[in-house]
Design a protein around this motif. Structure first.
Motif, PDB file in Angstrom:
ATOM      1  N   PHE A  25      15.605  90.239 -20.428  1.00  0.00           N
ATOM      2  CA  PHE A  25      15.018  90.929 -21.561  1.00  0.00           C
ATOM      3  C   PHE A  25      14.474  92.253 -21.044  1.00  0.00           C
ATOM      4  O   PHE A  25      13.736  92.286 -20.071  1.00  0.00           O
ATOM      5  N   ARG A  26      14.839  93.339 -21.666  1.00  0.00           N
ATOM      6  CA  ARG A  26      14.380  94.652 -21.251  1.00  0.00           C
ATOM      7  C   ARG A  26      13.465  95.229 -22.316  1.00  0.00           C
ATOM      8  O   ARG A  26      13.715  95.081 -23.507  1.00  0.00           O
ATOM      9  N   VAL A  27      12.449  95.914 -21.849  1.00  0.00           N
ATOM     10  CA  VAL A  27      11.507  96.541 -22.763  1.00  0.00           C
ATOM     11  C   VAL A  27      11.663  98.048 -22.621  1.00  0.00           C
ATOM     12  O   VAL A  27      11.535  98.583 -21.522  1.00  0.00           O
ATOM     13  N   VAL A  28      11.976  98.711 -23.732  1.00  0.00           N
ATOM     14  CA  VAL A  28      12.139 100.160 -23.733  1.00  0.00           C
ATOM     15  C   VAL A  28      11.530 100.720 -25.012  1.00  0.00           C
ATOM     16  O   VAL A  28      11.332  99.995 -25.983  1.00  0.00           O
ATOM     17  N   ARG A  29      11.249 101.996 -25.008  1.00  0.00           N
ATOM     18  CA  ARG A  29      10.742 102.647 -26.217  1.00  0.00           C
ATOM     19  C   ARG A  29      11.880 102.814 -27.221  1.00  0.00           C
ATOM     20  O   ARG A  29      12.961 103.277 -26.875  1.00  0.00           O
ATOM     21  N   ALA A  30      11.609 102.458 -28.466  1.00  0.00           N
ATOM     22  CA  ALA A  30      12.634 102.511 -29.513  1.00  0.00           C
ATOM     23  C   ALA A  30      13.149 103.933 -29.714  1.00  0.00           C
ATOM     24  O   ALA A  30      14.345 104.147 -29.932  1.00  0.00           O
ATOM     25  N   SER A  31      12.266 104.927 -29.636  1.00  0.00           N
ATOM     26  CA  SER A  31      12.706 106.311 -29.840  1.00  0.00           C
ATOM     27  C   SER A  31      13.693 106.735 -28.751  1.00  0.00           C
ATOM     28  O   SER A  31      14.641 107.469 -29.018  1.00  0.00           O
ATOM     29  N   LYS A  32      13.480 106.259 -27.545  1.00  0.00           N
ATOM     30  CA  LYS A  32      14.398 106.565 -26.456  1.00  0.00           C
ATOM     31  C   LYS A  32      15.712 105.799 -26.636  1.00  0.00           C
ATOM     32  O   LYS A  32      16.789 106.318 -26.368  1.00  0.00           O
ATOM     33  N   PHE A  33      15.606 104.568 -27.094  1.00  0.00           N
ATOM     34  CA  PHE A  33      16.791 103.738 -27.325  1.00  0.00           C
ATOM     35  C   PHE A  33      17.725 104.408 -28.335  1.00  0.00           C
ATOM     36  O   PHE A  33      18.938 104.421 -28.158  1.00  0.00           O
ATOM     37  N   ARG A  34      17.151 104.990 -29.378  1.00  0.00           N
ATOM     38  CA  ARG A  34      17.957 105.626 -30.428  1.00  0.00           C
ATOM     39  C   ARG A  34      18.794 106.790 -29.900  1.00  0.00           C
ATOM     40  O   ARG A  34      19.828 107.117 -30.470  1.00  0.00           O
ATOM     41  N   GLN A  35      18.358 107.416 -28.804  1.00  0.00           N
ATOM     42  CA  GLN A  35      19.120 108.531 -28.227  1.00  0.00           C
ATOM     43  C   GLN A  35      20.482 108.086 -27.711  1.00  0.00           C
ATOM     44  O   GLN A  35      21.379 108.906 -27.558  1.00  0.00           O
ATOM     45  N   PHE A  36      20.620 106.796 -27.450  1.00  0.00           N
ATOM     46  CA  PHE A  36      21.851 106.296 -26.846  1.00  0.00           C
ATOM     47  C   PHE A  36      22.671 105.417 -27.782  1.00  0.00           C
ATOM     48  O   PHE A  36      23.642 104.807 -27.353  1.00  0.00           O
ATOM     49  N   LEU A  37      22.302 105.362 -29.040  1.00  0.00           N
ATOM     50  CA  LEU A  37      23.026 104.501 -29.983  1.00  0.00           C
ATOM     51  C   LEU A  37      24.513 104.830 -30.044  1.00  0.00           C
ATOM     52  O   LEU A  37      25.348 103.938 -30.172  1.00  0.00           O
ATOM     53  N   TYR A  46      26.273  95.739 -24.775  1.00  0.00           N
ATOM     54  CA  TYR A  46      25.304  96.802 -24.977  1.00  0.00           C
ATOM     55  C   TYR A  46      24.147  96.754 -23.982  1.00  0.00           C
ATOM     56  O   TYR A  46      23.607  97.800 -23.643  1.00  0.00           O
ATOM     57  N   PRO A  47      23.725  95.591 -23.438  1.00  0.00           N
ATOM     58  CA  PRO A  47      22.676  95.645 -22.410  1.00  0.00           C
ATOM     59  C   PRO A  47      23.113  96.440 -21.173  1.00  0.00           C
ATOM     60  O   PRO A  47      22.325  97.164 -20.586  1.00  0.00           O
ATOM     61  N   THR A  48      24.385  96.317 -20.800  1.00  0.00           N
ATOM     62  CA  THR A  48      24.911  97.079 -19.671  1.00  0.00           C
ATOM     63  C   THR A  48      24.815  98.560 -19.962  1.00  0.00           C
ATOM     64  O   THR A  48      24.312  99.344 -19.148  1.00  0.00           O
ATOM     65  N   THR A  49      25.281  98.968 -21.121  1.00  0.00           N
ATOM     66  CA  THR A  49      25.299 100.378 -21.496  1.00  0.00           C
ATOM     67  C   THR A  49      23.892 100.944 -21.565  1.00  0.00           C
ATOM     68  O   THR A  49      23.616 102.012 -21.008  1.00  0.00           O
ATOM     69  N   ILE A  50      22.991 100.271 -22.221  1.00  0.00           N
ATOM     70  CA  ILE A  50      21.651 100.826 -22.418  1.00  0.00           C
ATOM     71  C   ILE A  50      20.873 100.849 -21.105  1.00  0.00           C
ATOM     72  O   ILE A  50      20.133 101.796 -20.832  1.00  0.00           O
ATOM     73  N   THR A  51      21.039  99.824 -20.267  1.00  0.00           N
ATOM     74  CA  THR A  51      20.336  99.794 -18.983  1.00  0.00           C
ATOM     75  C   THR A  51      20.779 100.952 -18.101  1.00  0.00           C
ATOM     76  O   THR A  51      19.949 101.685 -17.550  1.00  0.00           O
ATOM     77  N   MET A  52      22.094 101.148 -17.980  1.00  0.00           N
ATOM     78  CA  MET A  52      22.586 102.252 -17.159  1.00  0.00           C
ATOM     79  C   MET A  52      22.198 103.600 -17.752  1.00  0.00           C
ATOM     80  O   MET A  52      21.834 104.527 -17.025  1.00  0.00           O
ATOM     81  N   SER A  53      22.259 103.723 -19.066  1.00  0.00           N
ATOM     82  CA  SER A  53      21.902 104.985 -19.718  1.00  0.00           C
ATOM     83  C   SER A  53      20.445 105.344 -19.455  1.00  0.00           C
ATOM     84  O   SER A  53      20.119 106.496 -19.162  1.00  0.00           O
ATOM     85  N   PHE A  54      19.565 104.371 -19.583  1.00  0.00           N
ATOM     86  CA  PHE A  54      18.151 104.622 -19.351  1.00  0.00           C
ATOM     87  C   PHE A  54      17.887 105.055 -17.915  1.00  0.00           C
ATOM     88  O   PHE A  54      17.170 106.015 -17.667  1.00  0.00           O
ATOM     89  N   PHE A  55      18.468 104.348 -16.969  1.00  0.00           N
ATOM     90  CA  PHE A  55      18.241 104.704 -15.570  1.00  0.00           C
ATOM     91  C   PHE A  55      18.777 106.096 -15.252  1.00  0.00           C
ATOM     92  O   PHE A  55      18.125 106.881 -14.573  1.00  0.00           O
ATOM     93  N   ARG A  56      19.978 106.424 -15.728  1.00  0.00           N
ATOM     94  CA  ARG A  56      20.555 107.727 -15.418  1.00  0.00           C
ATOM     95  C   ARG A  56      19.813 108.865 -16.110  1.00  0.00           C
ATOM     96  O   ARG A  56      19.792 109.986 -15.625  1.00  0.00           O
ATOM     97  N   GLY A  83      35.675  91.254 -17.880  1.00  0.00           N
ATOM     98  CA  GLY A  83      35.426  91.928 -16.606  1.00  0.00           C
ATOM     99  C   GLY A  83      35.957  93.343 -16.618  1.00  0.00           C
ATOM    100  O   GLY A  83      35.297  94.278 -16.164  1.00  0.00           O
ATOM    101  N   VAL A  84      37.145  93.524 -17.163  1.00  0.00           N
ATOM    102  CA  VAL A  84      37.725  94.865 -17.286  1.00  0.00           C
ATOM    103  C   VAL A  84      36.874  95.711 -18.228  1.00  0.00           C
ATOM    104  O   VAL A  84      36.615  96.888 -17.962  1.00  0.00           O
ATOM    105  N   ARG A  85      36.401  95.118 -19.317  1.00  0.00           N
ATOM    106  CA  ARG A  85      35.535  95.858 -20.251  1.00  0.00           C
ATOM    107  C   ARG A  85      34.245  96.304 -19.583  1.00  0.00           C
ATOM    108  O   ARG A  85      33.797  97.437 -19.761  1.00  0.00           O
ATOM    109  N   PHE A  86      33.616  95.397 -18.800  1.00  0.00           N
ATOM    110  CA  PHE A  86      32.390  95.760 -18.086  1.00  0.00           C
ATOM    111  C   PHE A  86      32.652  96.892 -17.106  1.00  0.00           C
ATOM    112  O   PHE A  86      31.884  97.836 -17.007  1.00  0.00           O
ATOM    113  N   LEU A  87      33.752  96.804 -16.371  1.00  0.00           N
ATOM    114  CA  LEU A  87      34.101  97.846 -15.410  1.00  0.00           C
ATOM    115  C   LEU A  87      34.303  99.185 -16.118  1.00  0.00           C
ATOM    116  O   LEU A  87      33.819 100.224 -15.657  1.00  0.00           O
ATOM    117  N   LEU A  88      34.991  99.175 -17.256  1.00  0.00           N
ATOM    118  CA  LEU A  88      35.206 100.414 -18.010  1.00  0.00           C
ATOM    119  C   LEU A  88      33.893 100.992 -18.542  1.00  0.00           C
ATOM    120  O   LEU A  88      33.712 102.210 -18.562  1.00  0.00           O
TER     121      LEU A  88
END
Length: 168
Positions: A25-37, A46-56, A83-88
């Motif tokens: 479970f990840r806790v992030v600010r909703a306003s920041k989350f919306r930047q990556f929708l 989507y957890p993979t995408t949002i986690t990497m997006s936030f860190f970068r 697995g291919v989808r995650f890698l992409l």
């Protein structure tokens, strides 16, 4: 095992330690989350995408441990297809935020292969071959694509920074 490999690859791409890309479970600010929708895929990745997006993007992510009951039934994850989808997704986010992490090693691989092949053909037949030229050109073009991608990435960061200043 695949999840561990993907987590290590994602950690390298975003230069942050990501313990597990797909659960927790990840806790992030909703306003920041919306930047990556606009980046979020349809599906469970989507957890993979949002986690990497936030860190970068330089945002903080808090991991909150969760306890779940033991799984009943079978997983819906198909190892090869998903697995291919995650890698992409990892490559997509890495290319969006840190393109040289992807393009530079590929370019170096082409260059080293071209150099090795050139030395081999020069020693065996005393000439420079078309394949060596092709590998060197692939190295140059891949590197140049990486530079252009880096510039596009810088524009994306500018948009994120402007949004942060507007929210304050």
């Amino acid at each position: 095992m695949a999840n561990d490999v993907f987590s290590r690859l994602a950690s390298w791409m975003v230069m942050q330690n990501i313990e597990d890309l797909t659960s927790g479970f990840r806790v992030v600010r909703a306003s920041k989350f919306r930047q990556f929708l606009y980046l979020l895929p349809n599906g469970f990745s989507y957890p993979t995408t949002i986690t990497m997006s936030f860190f970068r993007a330089g945002y903080s992510v808090a991991y909150v441990p969760i306890h779940t009951p033991r799984r009943v039934g079978k997983s819906h994850i198909k190892p090869l297809r998903d697995g291919v989808r995650f890698l992409l997704i990892i490559i997509k986010i890495g290319t969006l935020y840190s393109p040289q992490k992807l393009f530079l090693p590929i370019s170096a691989g082409f260059f080293i292969t071209g150099l090795g092949y050139y030395f081999y053909t020069y020693m065996s037949s005393g000439r420079f071959t078309n394949m060596s030229a092709l590998l060197f050109l692939a190295a140059i073009f891949t590197f140049l694509i990486g530079i252009v991608s880096e510039q596009i990435s810088a524009l994306h960061y500018r948009d994120i920074e402007q949004t942060d200043h507007e929210e304050r």
